[in-house]
Design an enzyme around this catalytic site. Structure first.
Site, mmCIF file in Angstrom:
data_model
loop_
_atom_site.group_PDB
_atom_site.id
_atom_site.type_symbol
_atom_site.label_atom_id
_atom_site.label_comp_id
_atom_site.label_asym_id
_atom_site.label_seq_id
_atom_site.Cartn_x
_atom_site.Cartn_y
_atom_site.Cartn_z
ATOM 1 N N GLU A 288 0.883 -1.166 -0.084
ATOM 2 C CA GLU A 288 -0.044 0.068 -0.056
ATOM 3 C C GLU A 288 0.815 1.553 -0.024
ATOM 4 O OE1 GLU A 288 -3.152 -1.038 3.173
ATOM 5 O OE2 GLU A 288 -1.239 -1.221 3.772
ATOM 6 N N GLY A 382 -5.142 -1.507 5.794
ATOM 7 C CA GLY A 382 -5.187 -2.526 4.995
ATOM 8 C C GLY A 382 -4.571 -3.875 5.157
#
Length: 504
Positions: A288, A382
């Site tokens: 990410e 995430g």
């Protein structure tokens, strides 16, 4: 001058001040703003919106990719402009408002937010506020240092405010890969087959008539808050390195490993940084957030390519990377977070996922979000997208907190974000617990022996021994399971026999 950044002359008459742009946002609206882990957020319009809210009270639902920089969450909260916030934040002022009940916070897997928007399961976005490096001749938006949810916000919102940040290098153009999944239920497979796959376009394609206002800015991203490695994070990195080398020796991995993912934060960043001193080579990353360690590994010749959704860097690293972005760009890509975090892609690529635990229990359940089971820190982010779908799900943490008053290894976590089913490896500075193929009773002994601090190990072993007498697949003393957290709430320490000044 702005002409080379705003290449569609027909849009020049939409250049306005931040105050004028903020007038497009009214009470009750849902606003989607760019920004992912303090990178690439719109910087002027949110401040103007806060000032507007002070004069004429209003409240909005604020959606972003992840956390905002430049104290924007705090500024909006202090103006009492936020009614609801999602899917992630990291600001102390916002955190307090959430825990006080002033702001309703929806803590959500980062891959899911725009999926919910597209399917109508969330209220639609009324206005998108997106930071850009440039706007193309056709009116498409070129993002800056993050993509996050910006693409879908801009595509879905009827009105778009674009902040063209003249301080961001023009060479960022071409870095991004914007791909939007096709519609369910007959969705085509997302064709990412390697971290360096490019499957979309380098801009956010929207009709130019949707751009309601353009604001010119020259503000920098906030610097990363990640601390440099210390003795404990180096020890964690050492344990994990030795484990991965053992996987290589047994033929389960090669020295190229598999694509790496690391969550934001000091410990995960330090672990990746430690890979620079290992035999691992020709590494790739599918993550990410691209942190300082990403570029350290590139500079060391260890990392060939990195895919992410944002670049969140220290001040020094930010200046150096952006000034040389042409050199790095061929080895980087920034994607929408629903692609960087997509379960299908994560499972396909076989990601080695490294994320940080707030606390863990003797059976391998992990709490990433709540202090004492009640008070939100930042959000799940995430980590859940990766943990459940990775080739190998690793959680790292220091064994102690608050000068030893808190053990991060407890009988039962006070809040579960990642169940034992999604956790393969646990690492503290004390050691590493390989939980693969172990039943709960076997996990407990391995975690206590390898991850718990010695001053808490005896108490954990005693709890487990007495719990065994009750029996069960996952033995617990229900009346005591959260006792350590209750002690902490009442006395400021988990165990009366382990005062902070006696623990290293």
């Amino acid at each position: 001058m702005f002409e080379n950044r705003l290449r569609s002359k027909r849009l020049w008459d939409r250049i306005v001040s931040a105050d004028e742009a903020a007038r497009l946002i009214t009470d009750g609206m849902t606003v989607g703003m760019s920004g992912f882990t303090r990178a690439g957020e719109a910087k002027a319009v949110p401040l103007a919106l806060a000032e507007k809210a002070k004069r004429d009270p209003l409240k909005i639902t604020l959606m972003t990719g992840a956390s905002l920089g430049n104290n924007l969450d705090r500024t909006l909260v202090e103006a009492h402009a936020i009614a609801r916030r999602m899917p992630f934040q990291s600001d102390p002022g916002m955190r307090k408002a959430i825990n006080d009940g002033e702001v309703m916070f929806i803590d959500q897997h980062l891959s899911e937010t725009v999926e919910f928007l597209r399917s109508g399961q969330l209220a639609p976005v009324d206005v998108a506020v997106i930071e850009a490096t440039a706007i193309t001749e056709e009116g498409a938006i070129v993002p800056t240092t993050s993509v996050g949810n910006s693409a879908s916000f801009a595509i879905l919102a009827p009105k778009v405010i674009v902040e063209v940040n003249l301080s961001q290098p023009e060479a960022l153009e071409g870095l991004h890969d914007i791909y939007i999944p096709t519609k369910r239920p007959s969705r085509e497979a997302i064709p990412v087959v390697a971290p360096d796959s490019r499957i979309g376009v380098p801009f956010i394609p929207i009709p130019s008539e949707k751009i309601a206002a353009i604001v010119l800015t020259e503000s920098s991203d906030s610097a990363s808050t990640v601390e440099p490695p210390d003795a404990e994070t180096n020890a964690i990195a050492g344990h994990l390195t030795e484990f991965l080398l053992n996987e290589v020796r047994h033929g389960r991995l090669t020295e190229r490993l598999l694509p790496l993912q690391a969550g934001i934060g000091t410990i995960a960043n330090a672990v990746l940084h430690g890979f620079g001193e290992t035999p691992f080579h020709d590494l790739t990353m599918y993550s990410e957030v691209l942190q300082d360690s990403t570029f350290d590994l590139m500079d060391a010749g260890k990392l060939n390519f990195a895919s992410g959704s944002s670049m969140t860097l220290s001040t020094e690293k930010h200046l150096r990377v952006l000034s040389a972005i042409e050199r790095y760009k061929r080895r980087l890509v920034l994607r929408p977070q629903e692609i960087s975090n997509h379960p299908e892609v994560i499972r396909r690529l076989g990601i080695i996922a490294i994320n940080t635990a707030l606390e863990l229990d003797i059976y391998g359940n992990v709490n990433s979000t709540h202090v004492g089971g009640t008070h939100m820190m930042n959000g799940i982010g995430g980590s859940g997208d990766f943990a459940r779908n990775a080739y190998m799900s690793i959680f790292v943490t220091k064994s102690l907190a608050k000068n030893g008053a808190i053990s991060r290894v407890v009988p039962m976590v006070s809040h579960v974000d990642h169940t034992e089913h999604d956790v393969d490896i646990l690492v503290t500075e004390i050691g590493l617990a390989d939980l693969r193929g172990l039943a709960p009773r076997e996990r407990a002994k391995v975690i206590i022996d390898n991850c718990a601090h010695p001053r808490y190990r005896e108490a954990l072993a005693d709890y487990y021994k007495r719990a065994l007498l009750r029996g069960g697949q996952t033995p617990h003393l229900i009346e005591e399971a959260l006792g350590w957290h209750d002690n902490l709430r009442r006395t400021g320490k988990m165990l009366a026999s382990s005062p902070p000044d006696e623990i290293g």
